[in-house]
Design an enzyme around this catalytic site. Structure first.
Site, mmCIF file in Angstrom:
data_model
loop_
_atom_site.group_PDB
_atom_site.id
_atom_site.type_symbol
_atom_site.label_atom_id
_atom_site.label_comp_id
_atom_site.label_asym_id
_atom_site.label_seq_id
_atom_site.Cartn_x
_atom_site.Cartn_y
_atom_site.Cartn_z
ATOM 1 N N HIS A 221 70.944 76.624 8.682
ATOM 2 C CA HIS A 221 70.047 76.520 9.835
ATOM 3 C C HIS A 221 69.524 77.870 10.322
ATOM 4 O O HIS A 221 68.614 77.917 11.128
ATOM 5 C CB HIS A 221 70.732 75.738 10.964
ATOM 6 C CG HIS A 221 70.663 74.268 10.726
ATOM 7 N ND1 HIS A 221 70.714 73.332 11.729
ATOM 8 C CD2 HIS A 221 70.524 73.571 9.581
ATOM 9 C CE1 HIS A 221 70.618 72.121 11.198
ATOM 10 N NE2 HIS A 221 70.514 72.251 9.894
ATOM 11 N N SER A 225 65.584 75.126 5.780
ATOM 12 C CA SER A 225 65.608 74.623 4.404
ATOM 13 C C SER A 225 64.535 75.280 3.539
ATOM 14 O O SER A 225 63.451 75.611 4.020
ATOM 15 C CB SER A 225 65.358 73.116 4.399
ATOM 16 O OG SER A 225 66.526 72.437 4.754
ATOM 17 N N LYS A 249 63.920 59.091 6.528
ATOM 18 C CA LYS A 249 63.946 59.207 5.061
ATOM 19 C C LYS A 249 65.389 59.248 4.540
ATOM 20 O O LYS A 249 65.727 58.580 3.558
ATOM 21 C CB LYS A 249 63.180 60.470 4.651
ATOM 22 C CG LYS A 249 62.926 60.558 3.173
ATOM 23 C CD LYS A 249 61.992 61.711 2.866
ATOM 24 C CE LYS A 249 61.862 61.923 1.377
ATOM 25 N NZ LYS A 249 60.989 63.033 1.033
ATOM 26 N N ASP A 250 66.234 60.045 5.197
ATOM 27 C CA ASP A 250 67.652 60.098 4.799
ATOM 28 C C ASP A 250 68.295 58.731 4.980
ATOM 29 O O ASP A 250 69.122 58.302 4.174
ATOM 30 C CB ASP A 250 68.421 61.112 5.670
ATOM 31 C CG ASP A 250 68.242 62.542 5.173
ATOM 32 O OD1 ASP A 250 68.080 62.739 3.963
ATOM 33 O OD2 ASP A 250 68.257 63.459 6.013
ATOM 34 N N GLU A 293 89.335 63.254 -15.211
ATOM 35 C CA GLU A 293 88.227 62.397 -14.789
ATOM 36 C C GLU A 293 86.903 62.975 -15.308
ATOM 37 O O GLU A 293 86.809 64.183 -15.566
ATOM 38 C CB GLU A 293 88.199 62.344 -13.261
ATOM 39 C CG GLU A 293 89.395 61.604 -12.660
ATOM 40 C CD GLU A 293 89.221 60.096 -12.683
ATOM 41 O OE1 GLU A 293 89.460 59.494 -13.755
ATOM 42 O OE2 GLU A 293 88.852 59.527 -11.656
HETATM 43 C C1 HEM Z 1 80.671 68.259 0.795
HETATM 44 C C2 HEM Z 1 79.711 68.773 0.055
HETATM 45 C C3 HEM Z 1 78.390 69.209 0.602
HETATM 46 C C4 HEM Z 1 77.723 68.781 1.714
HETATM 47 C C5 HEM Z 1 78.153 67.714 2.718
HETATM 48 C C6 HEM Z 1 76.491 69.519 1.779
HETATM 49 C C7 HEM Z 1 75.541 69.354 2.758
HETATM 50 C C8 HEM Z 1 74.293 69.938 2.746
HETATM 51 C C9 HEM Z 1 73.192 69.555 3.598
HETATM 52 C C10 HEM Z 1 73.230 68.428 4.627
HETATM 53 C C11 HEM Z 1 72.152 70.346 3.294
HETATM 54 C C12 HEM Z 1 70.740 70.247 3.882
HETATM 55 C C13 HEM Z 1 70.012 69.099 3.194
HETATM 56 C C14 HEM Z 1 69.687 69.387 1.757
HETATM 57 O O1 HEM Z 1 69.127 70.463 1.488
HETATM 58 O O2 HEM Z 1 70.043 68.559 0.879
HETATM 59 C C15 HEM Z 1 72.582 71.270 2.269
HETATM 60 C C16 HEM Z 1 71.809 72.267 1.706
HETATM 61 C C17 HEM Z 1 72.220 73.105 0.695
HETATM 62 N N1 HEM Z 1 73.402 73.009 -0.043
HETATM 63 FE FE1 HEM Z 1 74.893 71.734 0.342
HETATM 64 N N2 HEM Z 1 76.438 70.400 0.724
HETATM 65 C C18 HEM Z 1 77.569 70.229 -0.024
HETATM 66 C C19 HEM Z 1 77.881 70.900 -1.198
HETATM 67 C C20 HEM Z 1 77.125 71.900 -1.761
HETATM 68 C C21 HEM Z 1 77.432 72.587 -2.984
HETATM 69 C C22 HEM Z 1 78.638 72.263 -3.844
HETATM 70 C C23 HEM Z 1 76.445 73.508 -3.183
HETATM 71 C C24 HEM Z 1 76.289 74.511 -4.284
HETATM 72 C C25 HEM Z 1 77.202 74.959 -5.026
HETATM 73 C C26 HEM Z 1 75.511 73.412 -2.100
HETATM 74 C C27 HEM Z 1 74.396 74.195 -1.936
HETATM 75 C C28 HEM Z 1 73.397 73.991 -0.989
HETATM 76 C C29 HEM Z 1 72.198 74.791 -0.856
HETATM 77 C C30 HEM Z 1 71.808 76.015 -1.696
HETATM 78 C C31 HEM Z 1 71.455 74.240 0.196
HETATM 79 C C32 HEM Z 1 70.091 74.729 0.734
HETATM 80 C C33 HEM Z 1 69.077 73.846 0.077
HETATM 81 C C34 HEM Z 1 67.666 74.155 0.426
HETATM 82 O O3 HEM Z 1 67.358 74.494 1.557
HETATM 83 O O4 HEM Z 1 66.871 74.045 -0.507
HETATM 84 N N3 HEM Z 1 75.943 72.421 -1.255
HETATM 85 N N4 HEM Z 1 73.885 70.991 1.940
#
Ligand code: HEM
Length: 442
Positions: A221, A225, A249-250, A293
């Site tokens: 934030h 994004s 959308k979500d 798994e």
């Molecule tokens: C419990 C697991 C996770 C949750 C709940 C989570 C949640 C989120 C949410 C809600 C967002 C904003 C919406 C979206 O861009 O899809 C986000 C963005 C992001 N997440 Fe995760 N995430 C998780 C795991 C991960 C993992 C494993 C990675 C990478 C190794 C990751 C990398 C990123 C990145 C780089 C963004 C920014 C995306 C953008 O703005 O283009 N996330 N995450």
């Protein structure tokens, strides 16, 4: 940057004013996932997977807590019986809880893998989102530890032998390896001490994951994004308020995806699991083929690719390569030298990206089957390519590639030169759009 539609939070009732003065939590939510949070207006469906990952984490925690009420962490047959007899047959809807938890783990990994590859394609790991990416990797490592320990709990054949093999990785390290393995297991082989500590940690880690998710979203934030163009937000015409646009959308996408999850949970609950885990653990009988798994298969293939001792024992090379395959992703923001984020504008990168996807699928395939000389050779080639991609190809193509011309802004890329409509005007036209955002539009 200020947004004319992003009005500050205004409590509307006396009660909400009273709460706001004492604990401004609704104000925080409004700013984080409500009408006060600006999001690029062109996000595609791949941006739904972060929220879906959060939904699956919640499903795992809720089903897990109820399962734990009926689980008996006893290696004398109690664990196996409490899962396969008590929970599956005697507890009301216990079978549903267990199948939802079992398949929920797989779906959690599916959505996380899509989420990771989305980030890889659109360059979401690049500045200024390096910490978002790195915190994501910490979550991923914690997810793997949690899933591994959870799989041990039913104390079936794969649970037992999986614990044996995976803790055995540590004994590959000279001097400290064996003491670490004994410390992890609480003995020389998986037993009661192992089961009890794995249960305790399996219960704890999801809450640690939830804490890191808060940091992940917080770090996201600050810059906001990324989006399919990779171009940063330049003016308010590039953005929409999170609510109602992305909540809607979500919401519908989560409904569709959860339907798929329920179809698998109800109609093919064992499809993603291994039948041997319905056999009680037997330390005297080794299964013909011990496999983890499916979500660990690519790493298992990397581990098995090292067959010859060279300076160090082959097993140690395998373990080092397996851990490095994830740890090197922490360096990705600096390994990728291109200033352009999105793969849409990087013709050369795009090809290598799809090659990487194919390579990881091949690794998964090679890791899931019993090893044969042919399969090990395929796994070795795929392992070499995996490391080449990150350590050699990405740094080089960032320097030699000529990217396509980037759009001036997000709105101009979406509207192809037509005059962009501002978010307030778009909101005013949205049927049912209400509250402060609509008022701001007028
Ligand atoms: C419990 C697991 C996770 C949750 C709940 C989570 C949640 C989120 C949410 C809600 C967002 C904003 C919406 C979206 O861009 O899809 C986000 C963005 C992001 N997440 Fe995760 N995430 C998780 C795991 C991960 C993992 C494993 C990675 C990478 C190794 C990751 C990398 C990123 C990145 C780089 C963004 C920014 C995306 C953008 O703005 O283009 N996330 N995450």
């Amino acid at each position: 940057m200020s947004f004319s539609w992003a009005k500050p939070y205004e409590p509307k009732t006396a009660l909400s004013r009273w709460i706001d003065d004492r604990l401004p939590l609704p104000r925080l939510v409004y700013g984080a996932i409500g009408g006060g949070y600006p999001v690029p207006g062109n996000l595609n469906y791949f941006w739904n997977f972060g929220v879906l990952a959060g939904i699956f984490l919640t499903i795992q925690i809720v089903t897990g807590i109820v399962l734990a009420m009926h689980f008996m962490a006893s290696a004398d047959g109690g664990a196996f019986t409490s899962v396969n007899q008590l929970i599956m047959r005697d507890v009301n809807a216990g079978w549903l809880l267990r199948y939802a938890h079992m398949n929920g783990a797989s779906f959690f990994f599916i959505v996380t893998y899509i989420h990771i590859f989305r980030g890889l394609y659109y360059g979401s790991y690049k500045a200024p989102r390096e910490l978002v990416w790195m915190l994501g990797l910490v979550i991923y490592l914690l997810m793997m530890a949690t899933a591994f320990m959870g799989y041990v709990l039913p104390w079936g054949q794969m649970s037992y032998w999986g614990a044996q093999v995976i803790t055995g990785f540590f004994s590959a390290f000279p001097l400290v390896g064996e003491p670490i393995r004994v410390w992890l297991l609480g003995g020389y082989a998986p037993d009661q001490a192992t089961l009890t500590r794995f249960f305790s940690l399996h219960y704890l880690l999801p809450f640690v994951i939830a804490g890191v998710v808060v940091l992940h979203i917080w770090a996201l934030h600050i810059p906001g994004s990324n989006n399919p163009t990779g171009v940063s937000v330049k003016n308010e015409k590039d953005t929409l308020p999170f609510h109602p646009f992305y909540t809607a959308k979500d919401g519908w996408f989560a409904g569709a995806f959860l339907t798929l999850f329920m179809v698998v949970t109800y109609f093919a609950p064992d499809y993603l699991g291994h039948p041997d885990n319905y056999i009680p653990a037997n330390p005297l009988s080794t299964p013909a083929h011990i496999v983890p798994e499916w979500y660990f298969w690519p790493f298992y293939a990397i581990l098995k690719s090292f067959t010859v001792d060279f300076i160090l024992p082959a097993k140690l090379w395998g373990v080092l390569a397996m851990f490095s395959s994830i740890l090197l992703l922490f360096l990705l923001p600096w390994l990728d030298t291109s200033p352009v984020r999105s793969g849409n504008y990087r013709p050369l990168f795009k090809r290598f990206f799809w090659l990487l996807v194919f390579d990881v699928i091949i690794l998964g395939w090679a890791g899931g089957f019993p090893p044969s000389p042919k399969l090990v050779a395929i796994g070795q080639a795929a392992t070499i390519y995996y490391f080449l991609h990150f350590l050699v190809i990405l740094p080089i193509i960032g320097r030699i590639e000529t990217p396509l011309p980037l759009p001036d802004s997000i709105s101009s890329s979406v509207l192809h030169g037509e005059a962009a409509e501002s978010a307030p005007a778009a909101i005013a036209k949205t049927p049912g759009a209400r509250s402060t955002t609509t008022k701001a539009a007028q």
